[in-house]
Scaffold this motif. Sequence first.
Motif, PDB file in Angstrom:
ATOM      1  N   ARG A 128      51.944  39.931  35.769  1.00 30.68           N
ATOM      2  CA  ARG A 128      50.765  39.397  36.018  1.00 30.68           C
ATOM      3  C   ARG A 128      50.072  39.588  37.331  1.00 30.68           C
ATOM      4  NH1 ARG A 128      53.071  33.558  35.953  1.00 30.68           N
ATOM      5  NH2 ARG A 128      54.270  33.397  38.005  1.00 30.68           N
ATOM      6  N   GLY A 129      50.691  39.592  38.405  1.00 27.88           N
ATOM      7  CA  GLY A 129      50.124  39.982  39.716  1.00 27.88           C
ATOM      8  C   GLY A 129      50.297  41.727  39.789  1.00 27.88           C
ATOM      9  N   SER A 130      50.787  42.615  39.091  1.00 32.11           N
ATOM     10  CA  SER A 130      51.014  43.931  39.385  1.00 32.11           C
ATOM     11  C   SER A 130      49.651  44.483  39.420  1.00 32.11           C
ATOM     12  CB  SER A 130      51.742  44.472  38.111  1.00 32.11           C
ATOM     13  OG  SER A 130      51.158  44.549  37.082  1.00 32.11           O
ATOM     14  N   VAL A 131      48.521  44.480  38.601  1.00 27.99           N
ATOM     15  CA  VAL A 131      47.208  45.012  38.871  1.00 27.99           C
ATOM     16  C   VAL A 131      46.450  44.058  39.598  1.00 27.99           C
ATOM     17  CG1 VAL A 131      45.418  45.910  37.584  1.00 27.99           C
ATOM     18  CG2 VAL A 131      47.547  46.184  36.795  1.00 27.99           C
ATOM     19  N   ALA A 132      46.543  42.947  39.616  1.00 30.36           N
ATOM     20  CA  ALA A 132      45.729  41.839  40.252  1.00 30.36           C
ATOM     21  C   ALA A 132      45.665  42.141  41.748  1.00 30.36           C
ATOM     22  CB  ALA A 132      45.843  40.317  39.775  1.00 30.36           C
ATOM     23  N   ALA A 133      46.927  42.562  42.312  1.00 32.15           N
ATOM     24  CA  ALA A 133      47.057  42.517  43.655  1.00 32.15           C
ATOM     25  C   ALA A 133      45.998  43.634  44.385  1.00 32.15           C
ATOM     26  CB  ALA A 133      48.578  42.739  44.013  1.00 32.15           C
ATOM     27  N   TYR A 134      45.827  44.537  43.716  1.00 30.38           N
ATOM     28  CA  TYR A 134      45.093  45.530  44.228  1.00 30.38           C
ATOM     29  C   TYR A 134      43.779  46.159  43.382  1.00 30.38           C
ATOM     30  CZ  TYR A 134      47.272  48.738  40.824  1.00 30.38           C
ATOM     31  OH  TYR A 134      47.844  49.001  39.474  1.00 30.38           O
ATOM     32  N   ALA A 135      43.556  45.549  42.063  1.00 29.29           N
ATOM     33  CA  ALA A 135      42.514  45.996  41.271  1.00 29.29           C
ATOM     34  C   ALA A 135      41.190  45.186  41.795  1.00 29.29           C
ATOM     35  CB  ALA A 135      42.644  45.494  39.860  1.00 29.29           C
ATOM     36  N   LEU A 136      40.042  46.055  41.626  1.00 31.98           N
ATOM     37  CA  LEU A 136      38.870  45.367  41.738  1.00 31.98           C
ATOM     38  C   LEU A 136      38.478  44.346  40.955  1.00 31.98           C
ATOM     39  CD1 LEU A 136      36.253  45.407  43.397  1.00 31.98           C
ATOM     40  CD2 LEU A 136      35.258  47.228  42.090  1.00 31.98           C
ATOM     41  N   SER A 137      38.154  43.167  41.229  1.00 29.96           N
ATOM     42  CA  SER A 137      38.009  42.043  40.315  1.00 29.96           C
ATOM     43  C   SER A 137      36.431  41.904  40.145  1.00 29.96           C
ATOM     44  CB  SER A 137      38.285  40.712  41.071  1.00 29.96           C
ATOM     45  OG  SER A 137      37.244  40.450  42.062  1.00 29.96           O
ATOM     46  N   PRO A 138      35.847  41.482  39.147  1.00 21.22           N
ATOM     47  CA  PRO A 138      34.527  41.424  38.556  1.00 21.22           C
ATOM     48  C   PRO A 138      33.628  40.769  39.831  1.00 21.22           C
ATOM     49  CG  PRO A 138      35.738  40.753  36.798  1.00 21.22           C
ATOM     50  CD  PRO A 138      36.724  40.933  37.863  1.00 21.22           C
ATOM     51  N   ASP A 139      34.305  39.781  40.411  1.00 19.29           N
ATOM     52  CA  ASP A 139      33.330  39.183  41.596  1.00 19.29           C
ATOM     53  C   ASP A 139      33.311  40.233  42.609  1.00 19.29           C
ATOM     54  OD1 ASP A 139      32.430  36.995  43.026  1.00 19.29           O
ATOM     55  OD2 ASP A 139      34.062  37.178  44.263  1.00 19.29           O
ATOM     56  N   GLY A 140      34.517  40.709  42.885  1.00 24.49           N
ATOM     57  CA  GLY A 140      34.299  41.881  44.069  1.00 24.49           C
ATOM     58  C   GLY A 140      33.395  43.007  43.695  1.00 24.49           C
ATOM     59  N   TRP A 141      33.259  43.219  42.446  1.00 23.56           N
ATOM     60  CA  TRP A 141      32.205  44.401  41.949  1.00 23.56           C
ATOM     61  C   TRP A 141      30.830  43.731  42.257  1.00 23.56           C
ATOM     62  CZ3 TRP A 141      31.136  49.094  41.678  1.00 23.56           C
ATOM     63  CH2 TRP A 141      30.342  49.720  40.842  1.00 23.56           C
ATOM     64  N   ARG A 142      30.572  42.736  41.913  1.00 24.17           N
ATOM     65  CA  ARG A 142      29.552  42.093  42.117  1.00 24.17           C
ATOM     66  C   ARG A 142      28.906  42.028  43.682  1.00 24.17           C
ATOM     67  NH1 ARG A 142      30.895  39.048  37.580  1.00 24.17           N
ATOM     68  NH2 ARG A 142      32.033  37.518  38.618  1.00 24.17           N
ATOM     69  N   ARG A 143      29.747  41.602  44.461  1.00 26.67           N
ATOM     70  CA  ARG A 143      29.596  41.771  45.880  1.00 26.67           C
ATOM     71  C   ARG A 143      29.350  42.978  46.395  1.00 26.67           C
ATOM     72  NH1 ARG A 143      34.659  38.529  48.038  1.00 26.67           N
ATOM     73  NH2 ARG A 143      34.256  39.339  49.762  1.00 26.67           N
ATOM     74  N   ILE A 144      30.075  43.942  45.769  1.00 23.53           N
ATOM     75  CA  ILE A 144      29.467  45.487  46.379  1.00 23.53           C
ATOM     76  C   ILE A 144      28.247  45.857  45.992  1.00 23.53           C
ATOM     77  CG2 ILE A 144      30.281  47.637  45.886  1.00 23.53           C
ATOM     78  CD1 ILE A 144      32.964  46.855  45.636  1.00 23.53           C
TER      79      ILE A 144
END
Length: 156
Positions: A128-144
Motif C-alpha cells: 500500500r505505501g510502495s508507490v504512494a511514498a513517491y508518486a505524484l498524487s492528484p492533489d499534487g498535480w492540481r497544485r502544480i
Amino acid sequence: MVLAPDGPRVIDVNPRLVEPGNAWRAGVDLVGAMMELARGNAPRRQATGRPHVRTHQLLLAVLGAAEQGRGQRGVARELVSAWRRAGRYAKSAEELTPVRGDRRAALPLLVASAATLARPEAHVWFTRGSVAAYALSPDGWRRILAAAEVKPSRSG
C-alpha cells in the motif's frame, strides 16, 4: 515533470536499480551507465548483451499472486514453482532477493510468503505505501497546475 511553454508535461524519469539485473547478467552495465549520466558524463560504450538471459523477482510474484486473488494455493504454487525451478523459474536467476552471498536477502521474501500464505489479503500491508511514498498524487498535480496557472485537461 517538466514545465514546457504550453504548461507542465509528465515524463517518466524513474530509473530502478533492481530491474537492470537482467542486463547485468547478460553483460550490460545499465546501472553504471545511469550513474555516469547522473554525473553529467557520457556513459562508455556497452558490449552487446548475451541473449536468452532470464531473471525473476519472486517476492513480487508472491505478492502478485495474492493480489490477483489466487489465494493461498496461488501463493503456494508460485513458491513451489520457484523452489523446483519450473515454469518461468526454469534457468532463471533471482534479481530482487538474491540469497547467495547474503542470506538476509531472503528475509523479506520469507516474511511476505508466510504472511500471504496465512492470509492472502496481507499483500495490501506490503504494497500500500510502495508507490504512494513517491508518486505524484492528484492533489499534487492540481497544485502544480495552479502554480503554473494552467488549466487541467480532462484527464488531469
